[in-house]
Write a protein that holds these residues in place. Structure first.
Motif, PDB file in Angstrom:
ATOM      1  N   GLU A 265      41.987   7.075 -10.691  1.00  0.00           N
ATOM      2  CA  GLU A 265      41.762   6.571  -9.341  1.00  0.00           C
ATOM      3  C   GLU A 265      40.838   7.517  -8.569  1.00  0.00           C
ATOM      4  O   GLU A 265      39.873   7.098  -7.930  1.00  0.00           O
ATOM      5  CB  GLU A 265      43.110   6.422  -8.621  1.00  0.00           C
ATOM      6  CG  GLU A 265      43.135   5.397  -7.498  1.00  0.00           C
ATOM      7  CD  GLU A 265      42.530   5.928  -6.214  1.00  0.00           C
ATOM      8  OE1 GLU A 265      42.031   5.109  -5.422  1.00  0.00           O
ATOM      9  OE2 GLU A 265      42.567   7.163  -5.990  1.00  0.00           O
TER      10      GLU A 265
ATOM     11  N   ASP B 208      37.208   7.215  -9.525  1.00  0.00           N
ATOM     12  CA  ASP B 208      36.732   5.835  -9.620  1.00  0.00           C
ATOM     13  C   ASP B 208      35.586   5.624  -8.634  1.00  0.00           C
ATOM     14  O   ASP B 208      35.793   5.495  -7.429  1.00  0.00           O
ATOM     15  CB  ASP B 208      37.911   4.894  -9.297  1.00  0.00           C
ATOM     16  CG  ASP B 208      37.578   3.452  -9.611  1.00  0.00           C
ATOM     17  OD1 ASP B 208      36.379   3.097  -9.607  1.00  0.00           O
ATOM     18  OD2 ASP B 208      38.513   2.675  -9.853  1.00  0.00           O
TER      19      ASP B 208
ATOM     20  N   LYS C 268      34.943  11.624 -16.365  1.00  0.00           N
ATOM     21  CA  LYS C 268      36.218  11.043 -15.908  1.00  0.00           C
ATOM     22  C   LYS C 268      37.205  10.945 -17.067  1.00  0.00           C
ATOM     23  O   LYS C 268      38.364  11.340 -16.944  1.00  0.00           O
ATOM     24  CB  LYS C 268      35.949   9.662 -15.302  1.00  0.00           C
ATOM     25  CG  LYS C 268      37.185   8.904 -14.878  1.00  0.00           C
ATOM     26  CD  LYS C 268      36.855   7.700 -14.008  1.00  0.00           C
ATOM     27  CE  LYS C 268      36.195   6.584 -14.787  1.00  0.00           C
ATOM     28  NZ  LYS C 268      36.022   5.362 -13.978  1.00  0.00           N
TER      29      LYS C 268
ATOM     30  N   SER D 118      42.009   1.173 -11.621  1.00  0.00           N
ATOM     31  CA  SER D 118      41.155   2.321 -11.938  1.00  0.00           C
ATOM     32  C   SER D 118      41.314   2.740 -13.390  1.00  0.00           C
ATOM     33  O   SER D 118      40.346   3.126 -14.045  1.00  0.00           O
ATOM     34  CB  SER D 118      41.484   3.500 -11.016  1.00  0.00           C
ATOM     35  OG  SER D 118      41.042   3.233  -9.714  1.00  0.00           O
TER      36      SER D 118
ATOM     37  N   ARG E 254      39.404   0.315 -15.462  1.00  0.00           N
ATOM     38  CA  ARG E 254      37.973   0.572 -15.374  1.00  0.00           C
ATOM     39  C   ARG E 254      37.579   1.756 -16.248  1.00  0.00           C
ATOM     40  O   ARG E 254      36.548   1.734 -16.915  1.00  0.00           O
ATOM     41  CB  ARG E 254      37.573   0.817 -13.920  1.00  0.00           C
ATOM     42  CG  ARG E 254      36.083   1.055 -13.725  1.00  0.00           C
ATOM     43  CD  ARG E 254      35.688   1.118 -12.254  1.00  0.00           C
ATOM     44  NE  ARG E 254      35.740  -0.183 -11.627  1.00  0.00           N
ATOM     45  CZ  ARG E 254      36.529  -0.509 -10.610  1.00  0.00           C
ATOM     46  NH1 ARG E 254      37.338   0.386 -10.079  1.00  0.00           N
ATOM     47  NH2 ARG E 254      36.516  -1.718 -10.126  1.00  0.00           N
ATOM     48  N   ALA E 255      38.433   2.780 -16.249  1.00  0.00           N
ATOM     49  CA  ALA E 255      38.124   3.980 -17.030  1.00  0.00           C
ATOM     50  C   ALA E 255      38.233   3.716 -18.529  1.00  0.00           C
ATOM     51  O   ALA E 255      37.664   4.443 -19.329  1.00  0.00           O
ATOM     52  CB  ALA E 255      39.062   5.115 -16.639  1.00  0.00           C
TER      53      ALA E 255
END
Lengths: 487, 487
Positions: free
Chosen positions: A108, A111, A224, B354, B357-358
């Motif tokens: 998060e 993101d 990430k 998130s 998405r990652a």
């Protein structure tokens, strides 16, 4: 009740009545075992025909929402109504933000879609490095879909295999062999894009030192992912022709690393292609210290000039099994089709296949088969040629415009869909972005690509989806704002 | 060299020559800076026209594989040839199996596709619980695709959003609201099927006690996922109308749990629908001990008789935010389209978005938009009606055939695409499977669904993809083999 029913035109009336009554039941407006209006009453109340109500009631009964008592009428099934729900308002609510682990919190926190740059709709935005959708040859995509569906539509819509859609696997193996990969001892797993490929590898890899090595700057999504998996990241500086070998050697000598991650071609964000001699020396060093390499095959095809350079997985030689190549057509073809692949040692692929199955069963067969058919129909080479012509022209325009409008800077980019700009040390590109966004121009500040918080004076310009007029206008505005910031 | 070139009919000749020469370069058969045959020579060697060779060379040069020296001819680009690869055969190879963590090793160990039942191709197989592809209405799927592509093909092929394709999200929210869910404080995330939904939740959840509670037996994929995430699993026995409440209460009182996982409708593998009163009491107990629930909405639509029963997320009441509902159309519509969803507390969904998405950026937009258009066109209700009629007939046939042919047993199944059989304690279904598979009949031994190694006398029969004739024949053989085993 019943007065708020409004008949729409887009669906049969009985379905609308059915949905309406069902909603009354499931939301508790009608209670369990409550008697429903007779069909005659309801058609008056809802202003529909009696047949419509009869059909709706019959469907609701078939679905178990209501039941009929002979001679008495229709009643609400008690189990369908929430009636008295279990919990009262004084129940303690769960605080979900305290229930999540670091993996989720870091996802998060990093993101970009949530904490990234937002501008007005009309802004000239250099933030995207996705392909220009105006180049998509929709007719060929449609034809590929229809071709494949006609051949084996029923197979495509049922379960596929975790490893991938067989014809696509064959195609990709051949594609990699054409790049010079010796397939002996290697295997291939289809993934939902590069991102899933990286995630699968990182999730499955046993941590030793907990340290990972990469270029600095590097792909934000990779940074990430490393953080989410708890890795300490060492970024090795980039030079004009790729990673700094002296620094790489020094880092490898000074401490142990579990993995290295490299983007040898059209590096994100710098756009640099690592030279052939540098590739060989980097490979030699990493091999010497037994560090496996994740090679990001990102944009390998987007070469506008210069010689073709073999990927690391080829240069490493056929006896070597330490390079994990992750490829994807997303950045050059259709990102909406989530298809990428991992080519690596076959033992590793065997495990990754099981992890993939446990996580998503398999990548969309439709995406895979459509992509396969599109490639098989010979569309890719033609598309690539057209796309490269387009992007090359834009690329040259960006370079020219930067020379013309930007104050003193270094520009890097050997190809791809973006260029990377480094200003003099004083120029803060976050400040610059503020000024530019007031003028309706957006870009990506470079610091997010750095592993060590540096890069404040850098920015990335993605140009693939910006028109030529806007490229010139946008870069002129960036230049104007940068001059203002400098003065 | 050049003697192994064979011209095929399926592609232009110059592309074949290009691919052939490229392969010679990338595999090292042609060395860097080596002179290539003249176009005149090569067309003789390969038995193609001179124009073909000229075109091939020109493409190879454009792609950077060869270069031209004026007046001297064509040469191989040195960076394109692997020439002397970095490593020698005496280099130490990586042993990948030692580089993988428990997560990967457990995924492999519990991978049914690798270690499951394999039979001959012609076998009557009751192992699948995937839908029958003969029921797929391909015409409507094709129409849905063409409709959507014509509307916004270029958007569909470019990046979408991690949260999901907007029109589908709206559709699913409405769908859940129709089931009675109060959406206040809740949100929805589209996933690549149920499996990804579960994986996202488990990956993001902070472990406290490290214990998870579920029905026993339960879904094998869930057991695998729990183990991969390091959970200790407590299975609470099933009764005819769902989980044993006394045992549930005892377990909750005796130790702390991080999570509970329940399949209230058409439970896998038993096919049981948890009764409405039981749902309420189970919810009350889990709420009392502050244990969040993952509700598997699996097959909720495949009701053949009896009343509709509201899912747990509805019965929990609108004030409650402890139920994480995971839904999917895969088992009733098209498993090849990897589309499912999580409906839960909006804070939780925000984090899961998130993480999603990652890990994969987003679920295939093509899958999502095709499914949306298919639903929007009103095909789902019609398909469901036809599928239910088919499956119901088969379901009844299976129940009748078991009564007729199997020795003493208990059969459970309130609907869905499978039934669960429990024989007397002595009957070992692994032994039974051996006998049956010799006779060309396969099923899933029940022990793999148990959390505690029990269930040796149980089996699951998936019937969705077995013809009616084979259902009768297959169950007759199982009965015959079971009798043999008993005597």
């Amino acid at each position: 009740m019943y007065s708020d029913f409004v008949l729409a035109n887009d669906r049969p009336a009985y379905i609308q009545v059915k949905d309406y009554i069902r909603r009354l039941i499931t939301t508790g407006a009608l209670q369990g075992d409550q008697k429903l209006p007779s069909t005659r009453e309801l058609c008056g109340l809802l202003h529909v025909s009696r047949n419509t109500v009869i059909n709706a009631y019959s469907e609701l009964e078939a679905d178990g929402y209501i039941y009929t008592v002979k001679g008495q009428g229709h009643f609400v099934s008690s189990s369908a109504a929430p009636s008295n729900s279990v919990f009262q308002s004084h129940d303690v609510k769960m605080n979900w933000s305290t229930k999540l682990n670091d993996y989720a919190r870091l996802a998060e926190e990093h993101d970009l879609m949530k904490h990234g740059i937002r501008g007005q709709k009309q802004a000239i935005s250099f933030t995207s490095i996705a392909p220009d959708e105006k180049l998509f040859d929709l007719q060929n995509v449609k034809r590929a879909f229809m071709d494949r569906m006609s051949l084996e539509g029923d197979v495509l819509l049922n379960y596929g295999y975790a490893k991938g859609y067989k014809p696509l696997i064959e195609y990709l193996l051949n594609y990699m062999e054409n790049k010079g990969v010796d397939l002996a001892g290697k295997d291939l797993l289809v993934t939902s894009g590069f991102t899933e490929g990286l995630s699968l590898v990182l999730s499955s890899f046993k941590q030793g030192s907990g340290r990972i090595l990469c270029e600095n700057p590097t792909h934000h999504t990779a940074i990430k992912a490393f953080k989410m998996h708890g890795y300490k990241i060492t970024g090795v500086p980039m030079e004009r022709d790729g990673i700094n070998l002296k620094e790489l050697s020094r880092e490898l000598a000074s401490q142990a690393y579990d993995l290295a991650y490299l983007i040898p071609s059209y590096h994100n964000p710098t756009g640099i292609v690592m030279s052939h001699p540098k590739r060989k020396e980097a490979l030699r060093l990493l091999q010497q210290y037994h560090v496996p390499i994740i090679e990001d095959g990102f944009n390998e095809e987007l070469r506008y000039s210069g010689s073709h350079i073999a990927p690391l997985v080829v240069s490493a030689g056929s006896g070597n099994n330490s390079v994990i190549y992750i490829g994807s057509f997303s950045k050059i073809l259709f990102p909406g089709l989530r298809v990428g692949w991992i080519l690596a040692d076959s033992t590793l692929i065997d495990y990754l296949e099981s992890v993939k199955r446990a996580r998503t069963i398999h990548t969309s067969t439709l995406d895979q088969s459509l992509l396969y058919q599109y490639l098989y129909n010979g569309n890719f080479e033609k598309y690539l040629k057209r796309a490269k012509t387009e992007y090359k022209r834009k690329h040259e325009l960006v370079v020219r415009s930067c020379q013309e409008w930007l104050p003193a800077h270094q520009l890097s980019s050997d190809g791809g869909l973006h260029v990377f700009i480094e200003f003099a040390a004083g120029v803060d590109t976050r400040e610059l972005l503020k000024l530019c966004s007031e003028q309706g121009v957006l870009f990506t500040p470079g610091d997010i690509f750095y592993t060590d918080g540096r890069g404040q004076n850098t920015l990335r310009l993605g140009f693939s989806r910006v028109s030529e007029a806007d490229i010139q206008k946008g870069i002129q505005i960036i230049g104007y704002c940068a001059e203002k910031l400098l003065s």
